[in-house]
Motif scaffolding. Structure first.
Motif, PDB file in Angstrom:
ATOM      1  N   ALA A 171      37.379  44.769  41.055  1.00 25.01           N
ATOM      2  CA  ALA A 171      37.332  43.519  42.286  1.00 25.01           C
ATOM      3  C   ALA A 171      39.004  43.708  42.333  1.00 25.01           C
ATOM      4  O   ALA A 171      39.470  43.329  43.459  1.00 25.01           O
ATOM      5  CB  ALA A 171      36.810  42.494  42.591  1.00 25.01           C
ATOM      6  N   ARG A 172      39.587  43.068  41.226  1.00 29.84           N
ATOM      7  CA  ARG A 172      41.185  42.277  41.296  1.00 29.84           C
ATOM      8  C   ARG A 172      42.059  43.330  41.584  1.00 29.84           C
ATOM      9  O   ARG A 172      43.170  43.288  42.932  1.00 29.84           O
ATOM     10  CB  ARG A 172      41.405  41.901  39.942  1.00 29.84           C
ATOM     11  CG  ARG A 172      43.099  41.629  40.105  1.00 29.84           C
ATOM     12  CD  ARG A 172      42.995  41.440  38.366  1.00 29.84           C
ATOM     13  NE  ARG A 172      44.166  41.062  38.456  1.00 29.84           N
ATOM     14  CZ  ARG A 172      45.543  41.433  37.621  1.00 29.84           C
ATOM     15  NH1 ARG A 172      44.781  43.312  37.072  1.00 29.84           N
ATOM     16  NH2 ARG A 172      46.911  41.054  37.393  1.00 29.84           N
ATOM     17  N   GLN A 187      45.835  46.115  45.831  1.00 27.69           N
ATOM     18  CA  GLN A 187      45.960  46.908  47.246  1.00 27.69           C
ATOM     19  C   GLN A 187      45.608  47.195  48.278  1.00 27.69           C
ATOM     20  O   GLN A 187      46.154  47.728  49.630  1.00 27.69           O
ATOM     21  CB  GLN A 187      45.322  48.806  46.624  1.00 27.69           C
ATOM     22  CG  GLN A 187      44.862  49.642  47.435  1.00 27.69           C
ATOM     23  CD  GLN A 187      44.315  50.630  46.759  1.00 27.69           C
ATOM     24  OE1 GLN A 187      43.928  50.606  45.909  1.00 27.69           O
ATOM     25  NE2 GLN A 187      44.473  52.148  47.358  1.00 27.69           N
ATOM     26  N   PHE A 188      43.990  46.691  48.666  1.00 24.71           N
ATOM     27  CA  PHE A 188      43.825  46.374  50.448  1.00 24.71           C
ATOM     28  C   PHE A 188      44.159  44.391  50.927  1.00 24.71           C
ATOM     29  O   PHE A 188      43.974  44.402  52.227  1.00 24.71           O
ATOM     30  CB  PHE A 188      42.232  47.036  50.460  1.00 24.71           C
ATOM     31  CG  PHE A 188      42.371  48.827  49.898  1.00 24.71           C
ATOM     32  CD1 PHE A 188      42.263  49.059  50.885  1.00 24.71           C
ATOM     33  CD2 PHE A 188      41.381  48.480  48.778  1.00 24.71           C
ATOM     34  CE1 PHE A 188      42.942  50.807  50.160  1.00 24.71           C
ATOM     35  CE2 PHE A 188      40.880  49.692  48.497  1.00 24.71           C
ATOM     36  CZ  PHE A 188      41.736  51.309  49.162  1.00 24.71           C
ATOM     37  N   MET A 231      31.971  42.647  46.320  1.00 26.04           N
ATOM     38  CA  MET A 231      33.526  42.373  45.740  1.00 26.04           C
ATOM     39  C   MET A 231      34.902  41.161  46.315  1.00 26.04           C
ATOM     40  O   MET A 231      34.805  40.380  44.658  1.00 26.04           O
ATOM     41  CB  MET A 231      34.756  43.367  46.390  1.00 26.04           C
ATOM     42  CG  MET A 231      34.091  44.788  46.386  1.00 26.04           C
ATOM     43  SD  MET A 231      35.459  45.927  47.391  1.00 26.04           S
ATOM     44  CE  MET A 231      34.705  47.800  47.175  1.00 26.04           C
ATOM     45  N   ILE A 232      34.042  40.539  47.371  1.00 26.50           N
ATOM     46  CA  ILE A 232      34.458  38.918  47.264  1.00 26.50           C
ATOM     47  C   ILE A 232      33.828  37.957  46.367  1.00 26.50           C
ATOM     48  O   ILE A 232      33.781  36.996  46.034  1.00 26.50           O
ATOM     49  CB  ILE A 232      34.278  38.595  49.196  1.00 26.50           C
ATOM     50  CG1 ILE A 232      35.166  39.679  49.662  1.00 26.50           C
ATOM     51  CG2 ILE A 232      34.660  36.884  48.744  1.00 26.50           C
ATOM     52  CD1 ILE A 232      35.343  39.204  51.178  1.00 26.50           C
ATOM     53  N   ASP A 233      32.652  37.950  46.339  1.00 20.39           N
ATOM     54  CA  ASP A 233      31.028  37.285  44.928  1.00 20.39           C
ATOM     55  C   ASP A 233      32.020  37.791  44.059  1.00 20.39           C
ATOM     56  O   ASP A 233      31.557  36.524  43.192  1.00 20.39           O
ATOM     57  CB  ASP A 233      30.397  38.077  45.481  1.00 20.39           C
ATOM     58  CG  ASP A 233      29.079  37.614  45.011  1.00 20.39           C
ATOM     59  OD1 ASP A 233      28.754  36.519  45.291  1.00 20.39           O
ATOM     60  OD2 ASP A 233      29.211  37.823  43.944  1.00 20.39           O
ATOM     61  N   GLU A 255      36.087  39.240  38.589  1.00 14.64           N
ATOM     62  CA  GLU A 255      36.965  39.975  39.582  1.00 14.64           C
ATOM     63  C   GLU A 255      37.813  41.356  38.357  1.00 14.64           C
ATOM     64  O   GLU A 255      38.185  42.491  38.679  1.00 14.64           O
ATOM     65  CB  GLU A 255      38.526  39.192  39.094  1.00 14.64           C
ATOM     66  CG  GLU A 255      39.181  39.296  38.225  1.00 14.64           C
ATOM     67  CD  GLU A 255      38.734  37.680  37.297  1.00 14.64           C
ATOM     68  OE1 GLU A 255      39.177  37.140  36.080  1.00 14.64           O
ATOM     69  OE2 GLU A 255      37.451  36.786  38.352  1.00 14.64           O
ATOM     70  N   HIS A 256      36.830  41.840  36.995  1.00 13.95           N
ATOM     71  CA  HIS A 256      36.568  42.774  36.135  1.00 13.95           C
ATOM     72  C   HIS A 256      35.643  44.557  36.735  1.00 13.95           C
ATOM     73  O   HIS A 256      35.565  44.608  36.120  1.00 13.95           O
ATOM     74  CB  HIS A 256      37.382  42.445  35.037  1.00 13.95           C
ATOM     75  CG  HIS A 256      39.074  41.551  34.441  1.00 13.95           C
ATOM     76  ND1 HIS A 256      39.886  42.354  35.085  1.00 13.95           N
ATOM     77  CD2 HIS A 256      38.208  40.639  34.610  1.00 13.95           C
ATOM     78  CE1 HIS A 256      40.252  41.287  34.738  1.00 13.95           C
ATOM     79  NE2 HIS A 256      39.789  40.688  33.738  1.00 13.95           N
ATOM     80  N   THR A 257      34.613  43.369  36.933  1.00 15.44           N
ATOM     81  CA  THR A 257      34.079  44.223  37.510  1.00 15.44           C
ATOM     82  C   THR A 257      34.176  45.798  38.735  1.00 15.44           C
ATOM     83  O   THR A 257      35.126  45.259  39.344  1.00 15.44           O
ATOM     84  CB  THR A 257      32.449  43.111  38.913  1.00 15.44           C
ATOM     85  OG1 THR A 257      32.556  41.827  37.539  1.00 15.44           O
ATOM     86  CG2 THR A 257      31.252  44.504  39.578  1.00 15.44           C
TER      87      THR A 257
END
Length: 549
Positions: free
Chosen positions: A185-186, A191-192, A201-203, A210-212
């Protein structure tokens, strides 16, 4: 998440296409897994070994590993030799290329493109070596050429085949690439941007996860909605879409003016999308060399540390085989040895080694090692003509894949570089005569492959001149009247890849010749006047003598 980018039907179609491409690629993957096991120095990707895990445990012979290293290094050296300027733009119209202004623009453009490609931080050298390595392993290799987000130039990256799926157009050339990869997610936020991310992703970002990792599908293919007058993703001829597979949400939709991912294949058979590599072609020889090497190692082990024969152990419970070891009781009173070596297979070792060398030779030939030795031999004492002839003959070995590599890798990458450089103002504008003709340059590479392609033509010309030389000595050079030097001199220069700036403008040549003719005529006139003056003086002297008489 931008709702304007979302298209549920398109997402379903992309996922269906991805499933189709995965099914098409499936039959190749067992073979690629075996390649990963036999070539443990690569990144893997198909063999499912955990990071840091050991691969290559089945190898007892490493000829194929070292041969691949030479294949990759030599492939880079003969196609994109960094130590010399090898990029040569030109125009297909021969009449345009006769114009000196056009030739000089091509030379300057080539120098600039070379500087852009090999600038620091582009990573081209690393990507090129990885590209040739992957071609030698799997037979198919994609390379990504893109602008850096911070505007500091280009970067090059060879994509691993395990995350790449391809499709071809009606002519058999790769025009579609699906990339399936995982990012945290980080990383996706970097990138985007956070605003483009999906709810999951925000969750993850907001709750310390954030490393999911999330699975992303990147689709690069011809844009079905191309309209150059539009201001969104439809204005690009090449479409680009990033799809979060789990939630079926697009993170970004954009495009490119030129194909950013060039996919080359070493060789293919009819109806094949994915290429076949030297490693695949000689996999039986790799197996054979390893099996025989394993057997000879066992035989050598037995020869060095053989089994022991006893007539009667007679209470012997222990043997010392270390250097200087003592073994009492193993010699009879009359000096006869009571223990002997069991005969091993050492007598067959020379034969086995010869058979292994046969398999090794097959492997080395497949990786073109003999060809590269000729090109890199520091002890060669051949003349230029002999070198050209040898290169022409050895070029037969590379013709099956050289033209494919030029078509599928070199040309797309070069065209993308030129398109970006022109759009970013990194190249000077083309001459007016070129713009009026509506011409676009093609890229030729001044490297060993190009030299081999030209070697036969240049070699024939050199042999013809050499054949005429003895004849010209007989007729005082009249034989050379058959040669059109005004065509021959610049023609050979073009064939040998001489820089246009090194060759004089035809107008300058004409001026030099005119001046030379004038100087020659002046010398003749001066000599004639000197002779006339001498004759007049002689007559005057003769008249004076007669008058005195």
């Amino acid at each position: 998440m931008d709702d304007r980018l979302q298209d549920e039907e398109l997402a379903k179609a992309d996922i269906r296409d991805f499933g189709r491409l995965k099914e098409e690629r499936g039959p190749y993957e067992n073979m690629w897994r075996e390649i990963d096991e036999r070539f443990p120095d690569g990144a893997g990707g198909f063999d499912q070994v955990t990071p840091g895990g050991i691969r290559g445990a089945q190898n007892f012979d490493v000829t194929h590993v070292t041969a691949l290293e030479r294949f990759a290094a030599a492939g880079v050296a003969i196609t994109t030799p960094e130590e010399s300027q090898y990029i040569r733009p030109k125009f297909a119209d021969d009449e345009l290329m006769k114009i000196r202004e056009v030739r000089l623009w091509c030379e300057r453009a080539g120098n600039r493109l070379y500087a852009i490609r090999h600038a620091s931080r582009t990573g081209f050298g690393t990507a090129a070596n990885e590209d040739w390595d992957q071609l030698g392993r799997y037979g198919t290799s994609p390379m990504w050429t893109e602008k850096r987000p911070d505007g500091t130039g280009l970067f090059y990256r060879t994509l691993h085949l395990s995350e790449t799926y391809i499709d071809t157009d009606f002519s058999g050339l790769v025009d579609t690439v699906f990339r399936c990869f995982k990012r945290t997610a980080r990383q996706l936020s970097q990138q985007f941007g956070k605003a483009a991310l999906t709810p999951k992703m925000i969750d993850a970002l907001e709750n310390g996860k954030e490393h999911t990792q999330f699975e992303i599908l990147h689709i690069v293919m011809p844009n079905d909605w191309w309209d150059k007058d539009m201001l969104d993703y439809r204005r690009f001829p090449i479409g680009s879409r990033y799809l979060a597979l789990d939630e079926k949400i697009y993170l970004r939709r954009g495009g490119y003016h030129t194909m950013p991912i060039a996919v080359s294949r070493h060789s293919t058979s009819p109806r094949e999308k994915y290429g076949r590599s030297p490693a695949i072609k000689v996999l039986p020889a790799i197996h054979g060399a390893n099996a025989m090497r394993r057997t000879t190692l066992r035989a050598a082990h037995k020869a060095v540390d053989p089994a022991i024969l006893f007539n009667n152990d007679d209470g012997v419970t222990r043997l010392s085989t270390k250097p200087g070891g003592l073994n009492p009781g193993l010699v009879s009173e009359d000096g006869r040895v009571l223990v002997a070596r069991m005969p091993g297979g050492e007598a067959g070792l020379p034969f086995a080694e010869n058979e292994i060398e046969v398999e090794r030779g097959v492997i080395r030939t497949a990786f073109l090692e003999e060809f590269y030795k000729i090109l890199t031999d520091p002890n060669s004492r051949m003349t230029t003509t002999e070198v050209l002839e040898v290169m022409a003959k050895q070029g037969v070995l590379v013709r099956p894949f050289a033209s494919r590599y030029a078509t599928e890798k070199q040309d797309p990458v070069s065209q993308r570089e030129m398109d970006i450089a022109l759009r970013e103002g990194q190249l000077e504008a083309m001459p007016e005569v070129v713009r009026e003709a509506g011409a676009w340059p093609v890229i030729e590479y001044e490297n060993m492959l190009a030299a081999m392609a030209r070697a036969e033509a240049v070699g024939r010309t050199m042999r013809y001149i050499e054949a005429l030389t003895p004849m010209a000595q007989i007729d005082e050079g009249a034989t050379f009247d058959w040669l059109d030097m005004d065509e021959l001199a610049p023609g050979v220069a073009r064939e040998l890849g001489v820089n246009p700036s090194y060759i004089r403008d035809p107008k300058v040549v004409a001026q030099i010749r005119s001046q030379r003719a004038e100087d020659k005529q002046a010398a003749i006139d001066a000599e004639a006047m000197e002779k006339s003056a001498g004759a007049a003086l002689d007559l005057a002297k003769a008249g004076a003598v007669q008058g005195g008489m």
